[in-house]
Design a protein around this motif. Structure first.
Motif, short mmCIF file in Angstrom:
data_model
loop_
_atom_site.label_atom_id
_atom_site.label_comp_id
_atom_site.label_asym_id
_atom_site.label_seq_id
_atom_site.Cartn_x
_atom_site.Cartn_y
_atom_site.Cartn_z
N UNK A 1 38.38 -0.75 -1.15
CA UNK A 1 37.09 -1.36 -1.47
C UNK A 1 36.39 -1.93 -0.23
N UNK A 2 37.13 -2.12 0.85
CA UNK A 2 36.56 -2.66 2.08
C UNK A 2 36.06 -1.58 3.05
N UNK A 22 26.88 -8.21 -13.51
CA UNK A 22 26.78 -6.76 -13.67
C UNK A 22 26.56 -6.38 -15.13
N UNK A 23 27.30 -7.02 -16.03
CA UNK A 23 27.13 -6.75 -17.46
C UNK A 23 25.75 -7.16 -17.94
N UNK A 24 25.27 -8.30 -17.47
CA UNK A 24 23.94 -8.76 -17.83
C UNK A 24 22.87 -7.77 -17.37
N UNK A 74 30.03 3.06 -11.25
CA UNK A 74 30.04 3.36 -9.82
C UNK A 74 30.15 2.07 -9.01
N UNK A 75 29.38 1.07 -9.38
CA UNK A 75 29.44 -0.22 -8.67
C UNK A 75 30.79 -0.89 -8.91
N UNK A 76 31.25 -0.89 -10.15
CA UNK A 76 32.49 -1.58 -10.50
C UNK A 76 33.69 -0.96 -9.78
N UNK A 117 27.47 5.07 -1.56
CA UNK A 117 27.19 5.13 -2.99
C UNK A 117 26.01 4.25 -3.37
N UNK A 118 25.70 3.26 -2.55
CA UNK A 118 24.47 2.49 -2.76
C UNK A 118 23.25 3.38 -2.61
#
Length: 187
Positions: free
Chosen positions: A100-101, A53-55, A87-89, A108-109
Protein backbone atom coordinates in the motif's frame (compact mmCIF):
# COMPACT_ATOMS: atom_id res chain seq x y z
CA UNK A 1 -46.13 9.17 -0.69
CA UNK A 2 -45.84 11.66 -3.55
CA UNK A 3 -42.17 12.25 -2.68
CA UNK A 4 -41.48 8.53 -2.79
CA UNK A 5 -43.16 8.14 -6.18
CA UNK A 6 -41.32 11.17 -7.52
CA UNK A 7 -37.93 9.66 -6.67
CA UNK A 8 -38.35 6.27 -8.28
CA UNK A 9 -41.23 4.77 -6.34
CA UNK A 10 -41.34 2.79 -3.16
CA UNK A 11 -39.03 0.17 -4.69
CA UNK A 12 -36.35 2.86 -5.22
CA UNK A 13 -36.76 4.04 -1.64
CA UNK A 14 -36.23 0.47 -0.41
CA UNK A 15 -33.05 0.19 -2.47
CA UNK A 16 -31.70 3.39 -0.96
CA UNK A 17 -32.48 2.17 2.55
CA UNK A 18 -30.71 -1.09 1.70
CA UNK A 19 -27.65 0.78 0.36
CA UNK A 20 -27.31 2.92 3.50
CA UNK A 21 -28.03 -0.07 5.74
CA UNK A 22 -25.31 -2.12 4.06
CA UNK A 23 -22.89 0.78 4.47
CA UNK A 24 -23.61 0.86 8.21
CA UNK A 25 -23.11 -2.91 8.39
CA UNK A 26 -19.80 -2.69 6.49
CA UNK A 27 -18.61 -0.03 8.93
CA UNK A 28 -19.54 -2.24 11.90
CA UNK A 29 -17.93 -5.43 10.56
CA UNK A 30 -14.33 -4.50 11.46
CA UNK A 31 -15.47 -3.45 14.92
CA UNK A 32 -17.16 -6.80 15.42
CA UNK A 33 -14.18 -8.69 13.98
CA UNK A 34 -11.84 -6.88 16.39
CA UNK A 35 -13.76 -8.46 19.28
CA UNK A 36 -12.95 -11.97 18.07
CA UNK A 37 -9.52 -11.82 16.44
CA UNK A 38 -6.25 -9.98 16.78
CA UNK A 39 -5.85 -10.11 12.99
CA UNK A 40 -8.12 -7.07 12.61
CA UNK A 41 -6.71 -3.97 14.29
CA UNK A 42 -8.37 -0.80 13.11
CA UNK A 43 -7.64 2.58 14.62
CA UNK A 44 -10.03 5.48 14.92
CA UNK A 45 -8.55 6.98 11.77
CA UNK A 46 -9.16 3.71 9.88
CA UNK A 47 -12.83 3.89 10.83
CA UNK A 48 -12.98 7.59 9.92
CA UNK A 49 -11.46 7.03 6.48
CA UNK A 50 -13.65 4.01 5.78
CA UNK A 51 -16.72 5.89 7.01
CA UNK A 52 -15.89 8.86 4.77
CA UNK A 53 -15.44 6.51 1.82
CA UNK A 54 -18.81 4.87 2.52
CA UNK A 55 -20.46 8.26 2.89
CA UNK A 56 -19.02 9.43 -0.43
CA UNK A 57 -20.01 6.21 -2.23
CA UNK A 58 -23.54 6.06 -0.82
CA UNK A 59 -24.06 9.79 -1.29
CA UNK A 60 -22.94 9.51 -4.91
CA UNK A 61 -25.34 6.63 -5.47
CA UNK A 62 -28.13 8.58 -3.81
CA UNK A 63 -27.54 11.48 -6.21
CA UNK A 64 -27.47 9.16 -9.21
CA UNK A 65 -30.65 7.40 -8.08
CA UNK A 66 -32.45 10.73 -7.73
CA UNK A 67 -31.37 11.83 -11.22
CA UNK A 68 -33.35 9.17 -13.06
CA UNK A 69 -35.97 6.50 -12.78
CA UNK A 70 -34.01 4.26 -15.16
CA UNK A 71 -33.03 0.99 -13.55
CA UNK A 72 -30.19 0.58 -16.07
CA UNK A 73 -28.78 4.02 -15.20
CA UNK A 74 -28.99 3.29 -11.47
CA UNK A 75 -27.32 -0.08 -11.93
CA UNK A 76 -24.59 1.47 -14.09
CA UNK A 77 -23.94 4.15 -11.51
CA UNK A 78 -23.93 1.55 -8.74
CA UNK A 79 -21.38 -0.62 -10.54
CA UNK A 80 -19.12 2.37 -11.33
CA UNK A 81 -19.31 3.69 -7.76
CA UNK A 82 -18.64 0.21 -6.34
CA UNK A 83 -15.62 -0.17 -8.65
CA UNK A 84 -14.23 3.21 -7.61
CA UNK A 85 -14.82 2.42 -3.94
CA UNK A 86 -13.11 -0.96 -4.19
CA UNK A 87 -10.18 0.47 -6.15
CA UNK A 88 -9.51 3.05 -3.44
CA UNK A 89 -10.10 0.59 -0.60
CA UNK A 90 -7.79 -2.10 -1.99
CA UNK A 91 -5.08 0.47 -2.66
CA UNK A 92 -5.31 1.89 0.84
CA UNK A 93 -5.47 -1.52 2.51
CA UNK A 94 -2.84 -3.58 0.71
CA UNK A 95 -1.98 -1.90 -2.58
CA UNK A 96 -2.34 -3.42 -6.01
CA UNK A 97 1.23 -2.81 -7.12
CA UNK A 98 3.53 -3.95 -4.35
CA UNK A 99 2.41 -2.76 -0.92
CA UNK A 100 0.00 0.00 0.00
CA UNK A 101 3.02 2.31 0.39
CA UNK A 102 4.30 1.80 -3.17
CA UNK A 103 4.03 5.13 -5.02
CA UNK A 104 3.19 3.25 -8.23
CA UNK A 105 -0.30 2.74 -6.78
CA UNK A 106 -0.90 6.46 -7.26
CA UNK A 107 -1.46 5.70 -10.95
CA UNK A 108 -4.87 4.36 -9.99
CA UNK A 109 -5.82 7.88 -8.93
CA UNK A 110 -5.42 8.76 -12.60
CA UNK A 111 -7.88 6.00 -13.49
CA UNK A 112 -10.44 7.57 -11.16
CA UNK A 113 -9.59 11.00 -12.56
CA UNK A 114 -10.37 9.83 -16.10
CA UNK A 115 -13.75 8.57 -14.94
CA UNK A 116 -14.59 11.72 -12.99
CA UNK A 117 -13.52 14.12 -15.73
CA UNK A 118 -15.38 12.02 -18.30
CA UNK A 119 -18.54 12.09 -16.18
CA UNK A 120 -18.31 15.87 -15.79
CA UNK A 121 -17.73 16.39 -19.53
CA UNK A 122 -20.69 14.09 -20.26
CA UNK A 123 -22.79 16.02 -17.74
CA UNK A 124 -23.82 12.62 -16.37
CA UNK A 125 -25.89 11.84 -19.47
CA UNK A 126 -26.01 8.08 -20.15
CA UNK A 127 -24.39 8.04 -23.62
CA UNK A 128 -21.49 10.20 -22.47
CA UNK A 129 -21.17 8.20 -19.28
CA UNK A 130 -20.81 5.04 -21.36
CA UNK A 131 -17.90 6.64 -23.22
CA UNK A 132 -16.37 7.88 -19.95
CA UNK A 133 -16.47 4.38 -18.47
CA UNK A 134 -14.86 2.85 -21.57
CA UNK A 135 -12.10 5.46 -21.23
CA UNK A 136 -11.79 4.54 -17.54
CA UNK A 137 -11.39 0.86 -18.49
CA UNK A 138 -8.68 1.82 -20.99
CA UNK A 139 -6.91 3.90 -18.32
CA UNK A 140 -7.06 0.89 -15.97
CA UNK A 141 -5.46 -1.28 -18.67
CA UNK A 142 -2.84 1.40 -19.34
CA UNK A 143 -1.75 1.22 -15.70
CA UNK A 144 -0.96 -2.47 -16.28
CA UNK A 145 1.16 -1.60 -19.32
CA UNK A 146 3.05 1.10 -17.41
CA UNK A 147 3.55 -1.26 -14.47
CA UNK A 148 4.96 -3.93 -16.79
CA UNK A 149 7.50 -1.43 -18.08
CA UNK A 150 8.39 0.35 -14.86
CA UNK A 151 7.72 -1.91 -11.90
CA UNK A 152 9.65 -4.97 -10.91
CA UNK A 153 8.30 -7.61 -8.58
CA UNK A 154 5.13 -9.68 -8.38
CA UNK A 155 2.63 -8.53 -10.98
CA UNK A 156 0.07 -11.39 -10.85
CA UNK A 157 -2.21 -9.50 -8.41
CA UNK A 158 -2.03 -6.49 -10.72
CA UNK A 159 -3.31 -8.55 -13.69
CA UNK A 160 -6.09 -10.20 -11.71
CA UNK A 161 -7.31 -7.07 -9.94
CA UNK A 162 -6.99 -4.84 -12.99
CA UNK A 163 -8.88 -7.39 -15.07
CA UNK A 164 -11.63 -7.34 -12.45
CA UNK A 165 -11.78 -3.53 -12.51
CA UNK A 166 -11.70 -3.36 -16.32
CA UNK A 167 -14.66 -5.76 -16.34
CA UNK A 168 -16.54 -3.60 -13.82
CA UNK A 169 -15.89 -0.39 -15.79
CA UNK A 170 -17.05 -2.08 -19.01
CA UNK A 171 -20.14 -3.55 -17.32
CA UNK A 172 -21.03 -0.08 -16.13
CA UNK A 173 -20.46 1.32 -19.64
CA UNK A 174 -22.77 -1.32 -21.09
CA UNK A 175 -25.47 -0.49 -18.57
CA UNK A 176 -25.13 3.22 -19.36
CA UNK A 177 -25.50 2.37 -23.07
CA UNK A 178 -28.68 0.48 -22.22
CA UNK A 179 -29.94 3.51 -20.27
CA UNK A 180 -29.15 5.72 -23.28
CA UNK A 181 -31.13 3.44 -25.58
CA UNK A 182 -34.07 3.51 -23.14
CA UNK A 183 -33.84 7.31 -23.04
CA UNK A 184 -33.97 7.54 -26.85
CA UNK A 185 -36.92 5.12 -27.12
CA UNK A 186 -38.89 7.09 -24.51
CA UNK A 187 -38.08 10.50 -26.02
Amino acid sequence: MAAIMQNGGERGARWRVAVWGMAALFLLLPLIAMQFTAEVTWTGSDFAVFGAMLLAACGSYELAARMTGSTAYRAAAGVAIAAAFLLVWVNLAVGIIGSENDPANLMFGGVLGVGLIGALVARFQPQGMARALVATALAQALVVVVALIAVTGELAPLFVLSGFFVAMWLLSAGLFRKAAREQVSQG
